[in-house]
Every structure is written in C-alpha cells, then in structure tokens.
Scaffold this motif. Structure first.
Motif, PDB file in Angstrom:
ATOM      1  N   SER A 455      23.410  15.823   1.186  1.00  0.00           N
ATOM      2  CA  SER A 455      24.021  16.910   0.448  1.00  0.00           C
ATOM      3  C   SER A 455      23.510  18.395   0.264  1.00  0.00           C
ATOM      4  O   SER A 455      22.141  18.242   0.465  1.00  0.00           O
ATOM      5  N   VAL A 456      23.996  19.466  -0.082  1.00  0.00           N
ATOM      6  CA  VAL A 456      23.451  20.577   0.008  1.00  0.00           C
ATOM      7  C   VAL A 456      24.090  21.186  -1.363  1.00  0.00           C
ATOM      8  O   VAL A 456      25.206  21.416  -1.394  1.00  0.00           O
ATOM      9  N   THR A 457      23.303  21.972  -2.259  1.00  0.00           N
ATOM     10  CA  THR A 457      23.844  22.554  -3.256  1.00  0.00           C
ATOM     11  C   THR A 457      23.487  23.751  -3.454  1.00  0.00           C
ATOM     12  O   THR A 457      22.219  24.096  -3.931  1.00  0.00           O
ATOM     13  N   PRO A 458      24.134  24.959  -3.231  1.00  0.00           N
ATOM     14  CA  PRO A 458      23.732  26.171  -3.540  1.00  0.00           C
ATOM     15  C   PRO A 458      24.128  26.831  -4.565  1.00  0.00           C
ATOM     16  O   PRO A 458      25.314  26.117  -5.275  1.00  0.00           O
ATOM     17  N   GLY A 459      23.826  27.775  -5.048  1.00  0.00           N
ATOM     18  CA  GLY A 459      24.126  28.297  -6.495  1.00  0.00           C
ATOM     19  C   GLY A 459      23.797  29.678  -6.701  1.00  0.00           C
ATOM     20  O   GLY A 459      22.608  30.309  -6.072  1.00  0.00           O
ATOM     21  N   ILE A 460      24.510  30.350  -7.549  1.00  0.00           N
ATOM     22  CA  ILE A 460      23.903  31.915  -8.076  1.00  0.00           C
ATOM     23  C   ILE A 460      24.187  31.909  -9.474  1.00  0.00           C
ATOM     24  O   ILE A 460      25.176  31.401  -9.866  1.00  0.00           O
ATOM     25  N   ARG A 461      23.455  32.811 -10.229  1.00  0.00           N
ATOM     26  CA  ARG A 461      23.408  33.092 -11.540  1.00  0.00           C
ATOM     27  C   ARG A 461      23.055  34.650 -11.697  1.00  0.00           C
ATOM     28  O   ARG A 461      22.609  35.232 -11.350  1.00  0.00           O
ATOM     29  N   PHE A 462      24.149  35.231 -12.568  1.00  0.00           N
ATOM     30  CA  PHE A 462      24.014  36.743 -13.015  1.00  0.00           C
ATOM     31  C   PHE A 462      23.722  36.735 -14.416  1.00  0.00           C
ATOM     32  O   PHE A 462      24.442  36.015 -15.216  1.00  0.00           O
ATOM     33  N   LEU A 490      19.691  38.925 -11.004  1.00  0.00           N
ATOM     34  CA  LEU A 490      20.447  37.765 -10.195  1.00  0.00           C
ATOM     35  C   LEU A 490      19.494  36.753 -10.028  1.00  0.00           C
ATOM     36  O   LEU A 490      18.411  37.219  -9.481  1.00  0.00           O
ATOM     37  N   THR A 491      19.906  35.600  -9.880  1.00  0.00           N
ATOM     38  CA  THR A 491      18.967  34.398  -9.553  1.00  0.00           C
ATOM     39  C   THR A 491      19.920  33.622  -8.788  1.00  0.00           C
ATOM     40  O   THR A 491      21.044  33.315  -8.856  1.00  0.00           O
ATOM     41  N   VAL A 492      19.135  33.259  -7.446  1.00  0.00           N
ATOM     42  CA  VAL A 492      19.627  32.299  -6.527  1.00  0.00           C
ATOM     43  C   VAL A 492      19.090  30.910  -6.345  1.00  0.00           C
ATOM     44  O   VAL A 492      17.870  30.973  -6.683  1.00  0.00           O
ATOM     45  N   GLY A 493      19.621  30.108  -6.009  1.00  0.00           N
ATOM     46  CA  GLY A 493      19.079  28.847  -5.703  1.00  0.00           C
ATOM     47  C   GLY A 493      19.773  27.955  -4.704  1.00  0.00           C
ATOM     48  O   GLY A 493      20.835  28.191  -4.426  1.00  0.00           O
ATOM     49  N   LEU A 494      18.892  26.897  -4.248  1.00  0.00           N
ATOM     50  CA  LEU A 494      19.471  26.220  -2.911  1.00  0.00           C
ATOM     51  C   LEU A 494      18.833  24.818  -3.369  1.00  0.00           C
ATOM     52  O   LEU A 494      17.440  24.570  -3.156  1.00  0.00           O
ATOM     53  N   GLY A 495      19.540  23.667  -3.409  1.00  0.00           N
ATOM     54  CA  GLY A 495      18.818  22.482  -3.161  1.00  0.00           C
ATOM     55  C   GLY A 495      19.627  21.501  -2.295  1.00  0.00           C
ATOM     56  O   GLY A 495      20.512  21.894  -1.870  1.00  0.00           O
ATOM     57  N   SER A 496      18.817  20.345  -2.017  1.00  0.00           N
ATOM     58  CA  SER A 496      19.306  19.544  -0.803  1.00  0.00           C
ATOM     59  C   SER A 496      18.843  18.224  -0.964  1.00  0.00           C
ATOM     60  O   SER A 496      17.494  18.091  -1.420  1.00  0.00           O
ATOM     61  N   GLU A 497      19.533  17.166  -0.504  1.00  0.00           N
ATOM     62  CA  GLU A 497      19.060  15.657  -0.926  1.00  0.00           C
ATOM     63  C   GLU A 497      19.502  14.948   0.134  1.00  0.00           C
ATOM     64  O   GLU A 497      20.520  14.994   0.760  1.00  0.00           O
ATOM     65  N   PHE A 498      18.600  14.099   0.738  1.00  0.00           N
ATOM     66  CA  PHE A 498      19.016  13.299   1.991  1.00  0.00           C
ATOM     67  C   PHE A 498      18.680  11.793   1.358  1.00  0.00           C
ATOM     68  O   PHE A 498      17.485  11.402   1.278  1.00  0.00           O
ATOM     69  N   LYS A 499      19.556  10.925   1.694  1.00  0.00           N
ATOM     70  CA  LYS A 499      19.411   9.578   1.303  1.00  0.00           C
ATOM     71  C   LYS A 499      18.700   8.737   2.275  1.00  0.00           C
ATOM     72  O   LYS A 499      19.614   8.207   3.293  1.00  0.00           O
TER      73      LYS A 499
END
Length: 760
Positions: A455-462, A490-499
């Motif tokens: 899974s991949v979780t991108p996000g953005i915050r202002f 502006l804040t950006v982020g990216l998370g990823s998880e592999f089982k």
C-alpha cells in the motif's frame, strides 16, 4: 388471529393435509398433522411444556496478549496510519508507576523517548524524540481523546495540561508523517485516550488509593456505566506530597466528565469536560558544586507554579453509509498559568540564595508572572472507502479552524511573603502582551492498495497561519513594537507499507515539518537572556524506514532508521560581553540533522513451549542511538565568530536504552526496569565545563533502576507497590536558564509507594 387463552385461528386455508410445527426457546417443540375440508378454518389451543433445565457449564478461554506494545491500525475512524511509525501503550497491560505519572516507566517501551523530570510528581509530562526539545512536550501535537490540548499550537505550543495516568486507557503516538492529519509538527502526534466505562453495567466503580515516601498521597476515583442510549464516565484525582527536596510541596487536582448519546445506529454525540489544577513549589536550581555537595538542597522556598486548565468539548461521529464516515469536533481550552518566584537581580549571581535581608527583616519582593489562555477549535473530517482495480481504497480529508488568544503579564512586583500569593505591590507589569494566533488548515490523504501486500499513502496539507503581538515590554531596554506575521505553509508526505508476512511488514515514510516562531521566542525568559530581533521560522522533514512484527508468539520487534532535519533551529548560545559577564543569546543557531536507529525487541521465552502455561516471563529492550549535529551554522555576535558546524545538538542524549524484565501470571506480576541515558549538552556551543551558575554544561550519563509489584485477588481487588530509583542515584535530566531553576534541576532520589484499589 389469537386470544388471551392461547387459542389460534387460521382462516382461508385451501383443503388438504398439513403438518404444523410450533417451537419457542425454553419450551418443548409441538407438532400436529391435520386435514382440512374446503372452507374449513383451523382452530387450535396451543400450550407448550416448559423445557427449563440446568445447562452444561461453558468455559470460554482466550490467550492474553502479553505484549503491551501495540501499533495503530492502518485505518482508525477517519484517520490513516498505514506506513507510519506508530506506537500504542495499553495502560492496563503495563505495570508502571501510574500513581506518580512516571514517564520513564510509562514510555519505557517506546524507543527514543527523551524525558525531562522537573518534579517527582509527574504533574508535567515533558517528552520528545529524535533531537527535539522535551520542554512540556511542545514538539508534539498533544491530544486527549482527539482534542488538542496544547495551549496555542502555533504560538505557544506547551502542553501545560496532561491527564492523570490512572485515568488513561491507552497512549497513541504517531511520528513524522502524522503531521498531515494533525499539523506540521516535527514530533508528530501524541494522544491520551481516557478510559471507557463498562457498558454492561448501569453503575461501575473504580478506586485506587496510594501512599508513599515524603508524604505522598494519591486518590483516584471513577464512576461510569450505560443506561439505554446514554453512556457516562467521570473521575476525580488528587495527588499531594512534600517532595524529595525541601520546598517541593505539590497539590494536584484533576477532574473529568463525559456523557455520550447514541442518537441512532449511525450517529453518536458526546460532550466532555476536563479540568486540571495544581500548585507546585520549586526549590530552584543548583550549580555543579552545589549538586556535588548535596543534590537534595534547596536555595529557594518561595517559588511556586500554578496552571489551571479547562477543556470543554463536543463531538459527533456519523456513519453516513457503509463506506462514508463523518467526524466533527468542537472544543476549547481555557485557563491560566501562574508563577511567583524569587529571581536574582544580580546577573553575575543568578543562583543567589533567597534569604531574609538583616537590615529590613523581610525577604525581597518576588516576581509574579501570569498567562491567560483561550483557544477555540473546530475540526471536521470525512473518510470514504472506494474501489479501484478490484481493491479497497481509503480516502481521508479534513479541515480545521482555530483561534487562540494568550494574555501574558510578567515581571510583576509581588509581595515579600512566603506562601503562594499572586498579589502585586505595583499594579504595572514589566511585560504586558496580547498574542493572537489564527490557523486554517486542510489536508487530503488516500490509502492506495497497489497490490495484495503493498500500500502507498500520499498526502498533502495546507495551513494559513496568522500571528500578532501587541503590548508593552517595559522590563527590557528594547523598542516597544508590534509583531505581525502571515504565513502559508504547504506540507507533503508519502508513506508506504509492504506485508512481508502475515505478522511482519516493512514501512517507509517521508513528510515535511514546520514550526513558526513562537511567542516565547520573542521575549527573554531571564535577565541573562537576549533575543535576536531577526528570528526565522523553522522548517525541515522526517524520514523513517523500518521493519516490524512478530516472530511466532515469542518475539515482537520494531527496528527502524530515521532522519530528522531541522532548519533554522532556534536555541541558546552561551556568550560573554566585554565586561566578562556571561549571557544567553536566543537566535536561529543553524541547521540540524539527527540520524539514528530506533529499536524495540520483546522476548517471551515460555511462549516457545507448545503446552499452555499460566506463568509469563518477558524481557524487552528499547534503544535509540542519536547522531544529532549541526550541518552548518555560523554567526557573528559582538564581533566574535562562532562556527557550529559538526557541533552536537543540545538536549539530545547520545543514546537512550531501557531494558525490562517482567514475571507473572493472572494474579501476580513483578517488573524491573533499567534505564540508561547517555550524555548531552545543554547549549549549542557544546560547553563542556559548566560555568559557576550551572546553567550550561553537560548533562552527564545516568542510569536508574525501578521495580513494581502488582497483585490481583478476588477478581475485584488489587495491591500495587514499587520502588523508584532503587540505587538512590544522584542525577539530573536538564539545566535550566530560568524556570524552574536557574541551574541544575535535580532528579528525585529513592522513594517507594504502596497502593490498594478495587473495581466493580
């Protein structure tokens, strides 16, 4: 149709043969065959025989989860935690000293948590991680039940409030990329979840009474239950002690009440109210010589600190449909923070003893400082499940608006008395300022299931932040001026998880971090401090790469590497003027990078055995190794060039290791904890040899041993006991430039406690 005597009539049945079965739980089944002619109705008196009897005993057994360290689920409510570094401390599974809010015990299994111990009462939780400053946990976005409890998140983010740990069900920690959902803090999110009532009862009661060394007395009493659609929970806590050092008395009060209503199957409403109030006496700081001579001595007996914080809140959780959730929170923080203390008027002798003047027969006047807080916040969040590529996806978004006002009145001339007294001799304050912060924030995140295990979780915050300051600074020889600043961040982020396996996963994430200039940065905190008028906001990022999970039922682990970059870090430089007087200069001292390893391993050796066993033995170690240095930083002050490149970041221990052993069963548990904390510097200059006042220098390596025992009996009752700092080590966790020093703030020596409680 049917009548009261049990006679049933069925009409308009076609002619033919029928078989009727009649059954009811707890009665014998009745069957009957009938033949009906054309136009004939069926009428029958039904009387069932009781089948009541003794049921066989049913025993339901479940294996207790012996590891109290947990992780946040990938999705919780409207929030996403997939691919992020998270920890959950379940308080009912820890054997820590909660009666005194012992942070080193409570957070012992969270690697990298650095603690400042300002008192033996635990009335202030001061923690941090990864090269950040622990002062009142102000690098974290601190919450209670999802409601923010920092005094002013972007202006004065100190958490003066924290609940008593006996009232806490669990503590949730999400680092780094949690900023997208809660704000751009470097430290991430910390959430205290208050206990929930036993909903199988109308009235449930919990009580715990504790006494211990130095006159310690703690009473915690809670009431909760459920009636129909209403659920309620309330507690009261008092804690008092004379303290390990003279002039260290404290009296702590905390109350909480929550009332929830299940409006429908899809909508839940609730109101909550919390209040914390305490008065604590501080004996002041010590120089190195004084600490070495007698760390238990106190130079001052008229210094007091008093926060009084109230937290009203309202929430609504709605399941709009099977795929969509909506959460609305409206909450406020109202209160004040007060202090009265003797402060030396001699800059060359900040540790001047507070004593009676033989000429006047009285003490000197004390300084009175008062802050008043009012913060109003609305937080709306929406989540929705959706499908793409035949896989479930999860979308989360939210918007937040907050208004915070802080009225700061400091440098007031107080009385010459010895009690806690905020009265003024002169009605004018040397500092009289009004701070206002407005924050409008919006974030969007989505959990994408790329494959069955990935899974991949991108996000953005202002965030739009407005800060303003008005008032007078009569106490300082600086120009009186207003401060106004508007920022778009502006804040950006990216998370990823592999089982990798059913119980093992690899994770990685990146996110920006941001911290505006704080109001506390703009005003000197001590007569020996000077503030740079050209301060800049701090910006940086967090990176995590790790692997976590369980190997069989015996080993639990979470091992990761991290990097935290803190640009434009604000701190203190130790300098001297032309007259040879040392002072602290508060400025952007450089750009810092902390790299390190965070490791947690817990081992249950008896779980390797195939047969069941009632005894559990567990051994754990949580370890962090911090390489925190300034990658650059060069200043010219008073004609003196200072190069900070490759100097170590202040207040960051080189390593933090906590190891524990626990042995017990369902009724009895004994736990031992060994804490080893490496050396750190208290200033960016890396001053090794402390000056005469003890405000700068090293914080030496220290090690501590703690032990706790818990015994349950007759299912409802318990007895707890413990010893803190078994070896009676002399240590300190910080040097202070002002409150509650100045100088070395000593840690407490050996103490014990014993507690009795019940729950029914």
């Amino acid at each position: 149709t049917a009548n009261e005597s049990g006679q049933f009539t069925i009409k308009n049945i076609p002619a033919g043969k029928y078989k009727i079965w009649i059954s009811m739980l707890g009665y014998e089944k009745l069957s009957k065959e009938i033949t009906l002619k054309a136009g004939e109705n069926f009428t029958m008196n039904i009387h069932l025989k009781s089948e009541m009897g003794q049921l066989k005993t049913i025993v339901i057994e479940a294996e207790r989860d012996q590891q109290f360290m947990e992780r946040m689920p990938e999705i919780q409510g409207t929030n996403i935690f997939s691919g992020k570094k998270t920890e959950v401390i379940s308080m009912d599974k820890t054997n820590a000293n909660t009666a005194q809010n012992s942070t080193r015990q409570i957070f012992s299994k969270v690697p990298g948590i650095s603690t400042w111990e300002l008192d033996g009462a635990g009335v202030q939780v001061s923690i941090s991680s990864r090269g950040l400053n622990p002062h009142r946990s102000w690098e974290f976005n601190v919450n209670q039940n999802g409601f923010n409890i920092n005094s002013d998140l972007f202006g004065y983010p100190e958490a003066h409030y924290n609940p008593p740990m006996e009232a806490v069900q669990k503590i949730e920690i999400a680092r780094g990329s949690a900023a997208l959902q809660y704000g751009p803090q470097f430290g991430g999110m910390l959430n205290y979840v208050i206990k929930s009532p036993d909903t199988s009862k109308v009235i449930g009661v919990e009580s715990q009474q504790t006494s211990g060394s130095f006159g310690l007395f703690n009473t915690f009493n809670a009431l909760g239950g459920r009636k129909g659609k209403w659920t309620y929970y309330a507690y009261f806590n008092y804690r008092g002690s004379n303290g390990w050092r003279p002039s260290s008395r404290y009296d702590f009060f905390a109350t909480h009440a929550a009332l929830h209503y299940q409006l429908s199957k899809k909508i839940k409403l609730g109101i909550e109210f919390s209040r914390m109030n305490y008065v604590i006496q501080f004996g002041g700081g010590l120089s190195d010589n004084q600490f070495n001579q007698n760390p238990r001595q106190s130079l001052r007996n008229r210094n007091y600190f008093n926060p009084d914080i109230m937290l009203p809140a309202f929430f609504m959780d709605a399941d709009i449909n099977e795929k969509t959730k909506l959460s609305l929170k409206l909450y406020a923080l109202s209160g004040q923070r007060n202090s009265v203390q003797f402060i030396s008027s001699d800059p060359k002798n900040p540790l001047q003893k507070d004593s009676i003047n033989p000429l006047t027969g009285t003490y000197k006047s004390r300084q009175v400082d008062r802050d008043y807080y009012l913060s109003l916040t609305s937080d709306l969040r929406l989540s929705r499940k959706w499908t793409a590529f035949n896989k479930a996806q999860f979308f989360s978004a939210g918007m937040k608006y907050s208004y915070s006002n802080t009225l700061r009145q400091q440098r007031g001339k107080g009385t010459t008395g010895t009690d806690f007294d905020l009265s003024l001799i002169d009605p004018q304050y040397g500092i009289d300022l009004d701070f206002i912060t407005i924050n409008q924030g919006i974030y969007i995140e989505n959990l994408f299931q790329i494959a069955d295990r990935w899974s991949v979780t991108p996000g953005i915050r202002f965030d739009h932040i407005e800060s303003s300051m008005r008032g007078d600074l009569k106490a300082f020889t600086m120009l009186q001026k207003a401060y106004d600043a508007k920022r778009n961040q502006l804040t950006v982020g990216l998370g990823s998880e592999f089982k990798i396996h059913k119980q093992i996963s690899a994770y990685a994430n990146y996110s920006n971090a941001y911290r505006p200039i704080l109001y506390a940065d703009l005003v000197p905190t001590a007569i020996t401090a000077v503030v740079d008028p050209n301060l800049k906001d701090a910006k940086g990022y967090n990176v995590d790469i790790g692997i976590r999970g369980k190997l069989t039922k015996a080993i639990q682990f979470d091992i990761s590497v991290f990097a935290l970059y803190y640009g434009n870090r604000i701190g203190n430089l130790s300098l001297s003027n032309t007259a040879g007087t040392s002072y602290l200069y508060r400025t952007n001292i450089g750009n810092a990078l902390t790299k390190g390893i965070e490791s947690f391993i817990e081992f249950h050796p008896l779980n390797y055995m195939q047969r069941s066993h009632s005894l559990d033995i567990s051994v754990f170690n949580s370890l962090s190794i911090n390489n925190a240095k300034y990658v650059d930083g060069s200043l010219s002050i008073s004609g003196k060039n200072i190069d900070l490149t490759n100097k170590k970041v202040e207040d960051v221990p080189e390593y933090i290791s906590r190891s524990g052993l626990s042995i017990g069963n369902k009724t009895f548990v004994i736990s031992l904890l060994y804490s080893l904390v490496g050396m750190s510097y208290s200033d960016a200059n890396n001053t090794g040899i402390s000056n005469a006042d003890g405000m700068v220098g090293t914080v030496p390596t220290y090690q501590l041993f703690d032990a706790n025992i818990l015994y349950h009996f007759q299912k409802k009752y318990n007895v707890k006991a413990g010893v803190n700092n078994i070896a009676d080590s002399h240590y300190f966790t910080r040097r202070s430039t002002g409150y509650p020093g100045p100088g070395i703030v000593t840690g407490d020596g050996r103490s014990y406690f014993i507690s009795f409680g019940f729950k029914f």
